[in-house]
Design an enzyme around this catalytic site. Structure first.
Site, short mmCIF file in Angstrom:
data_model
loop_
_atom_site.label_atom_id
_atom_site.label_comp_id
_atom_site.label_asym_id
_atom_site.label_seq_id
_atom_site.Cartn_x
_atom_site.Cartn_y
_atom_site.Cartn_z
N PRO A 110 0.82 -1.20 0.00
CA PRO A 110 0.00 0.00 0.00
C PRO A 110 0.86 1.25 0.00
O PRO A 110 1.80 1.37 0.77
CB PRO A 110 -0.79 -0.11 1.30
CG PRO A 110 -0.40 -1.40 1.94
CD PRO A 110 0.88 -1.82 1.32
N GLU A 111 0.51 2.16 -0.88
CA GLU A 111 1.16 3.45 -0.89
C GLU A 111 0.22 4.45 -0.22
O GLU A 111 -0.83 4.06 0.30
CB GLU A 111 1.51 3.84 -2.33
CG GLU A 111 2.35 2.75 -3.01
CD GLU A 111 2.77 3.09 -4.44
OE1 GLU A 111 2.90 4.29 -4.76
OE2 GLU A 111 2.96 2.15 -5.23
#
Length: 283
Positions: free
Chosen positions: A2-3
């Site tokens: 996840p960014e």
DNA sequence: ATGGGGGCCTGCCGGC
DNA sequence: TGCCGGCAGGCCCCCA
């Protein structure tokens, strides 16, 4: 994995369940993830009220009324699942713990938040809230890309003289906090900058041009995540994974989407990570 | 001081 | 079907 946009989407999904609510029980099912959990983590969480659920870069920050903040990082494969509630209605129905369910938080009223992380690159820690800025994970972070401290002067100055490829520089969380491999590829594509270009040798005007592009790419992804939140909550309670249309990431061999370009998306490896780009319109 | 590469883990996918 | 290599969205650490 996840960014920033995915973490923000997870935060928004957790808000109604966690913020303002008391953790009635914490089930810590292993010693740690990437690092050992802090001493007595379960005890320190039990009975605490989450007064605010914030995000800093890719970190979730749950401020507790005990004076501590729970720091959560999802690593590559971390997921948050909500059970026991649907659209505000509690039904006290939890699935049995599954493989890689490492930390389970029961919330007053019957909701349950489960942190699942197959690869265990994630992390959790507790830190005095008033000392967060000095926490080793937080202190090293550069400005929030969607905040006021991220602006053209900052980026130009931070990249000046850097021999690093621009791709690698934008992944440096100390320069800008929150971009990961996917969104860096997307940003460079929109900016028409080749990923191997040395950061310090790109004209200041082009670097400055990255600022609004970075903001746009992240904002659009957050919007996309937000619009999918409701569906995910109704489906299986898993937060943060949503369909988002990437223009270059994962598109090796496909035609460039730039009108009239005619290029073919390529893939190279930089610093051990794949960079997707159009050799025709990124220079 | 900076930059490149290896390592941490598990799961999945494609090829043989 | 089964095995194997390659790959994955993050980050730290060591070495030159």
């Amino acid at each position: 994995m996840p960014e920033l946009p995915e973490v923000e989407t997870v935060r928004r999904g957790l808000l109604p369940v966690m913020e303002g609510h008391i953790i009635t029980r914490a089930d810590v099912r292993r010693e740690g993830l990437r690092w050992p959990f802090p001493d007595r983590m379960a005890d320190r969480l039990t009975g605490a009220r989450v007064v605010r659920l914030r995000r800093r870069s890719k970190y979730l920050l749950a401020d507790l009324d005990t004076g501590e903040t729970l720091i959560i990082h999802l690593g590559m494969s971390g997921r948050m699942l909500i059970s026991g509630t649907t659209l505000g209605k509690f039904h006290h129905d939890h699935p049995a713990p599954e493989k890689h369910d490492h930390v389970v938080l029961d919330i007053e009223g019957g909701a349950r938040v489960t942190f699942n992380d197959a690869r265990r690159f994630g992390a959790m820690d507790l830190c005095p809230t008033d000392d967060l800025a000095n926490h080793r994970m937080i202190a090293v972070l550069g400005p929030e890309p969607l905040g006021n401290d991220f602006h053209e002067d900052h980026l130009v100055q931070a990249l000046a003289g850097k021999n690093t490829p621009i791709k690698t520089a934008l992944l440096d969380q100390g320069i800008i906090a929150g971009l990961g491999n996917i969104y860096v590829c997307e940003v460079l594509f929109r900016a028409h900058i080749h990923p191997t270009r040395k950061a310090g040798r790109i004209a200041a005007a082009r670097i400055a041009g990255l600022v609004p592009i970075i903001r746009d790419v992240l904002s659009e992804a957050i919007e996309s995540g937000g619009s999918s939140l409701k569906d995910y909550r109704q489906a299986d309670g898993e937060l943060g994974y949503f369909q988002h249309a990437f223009r270059v990431y994962g598109r090796e061999g496909e035609p460039c989407v730039t009108p009239g370009c005619g290029g073919q998306i390529g893939r190279i490896v930089q610093g051990g990570r794949s960079s997707f780009y159009c050799p025709q319109c990124q220079r």
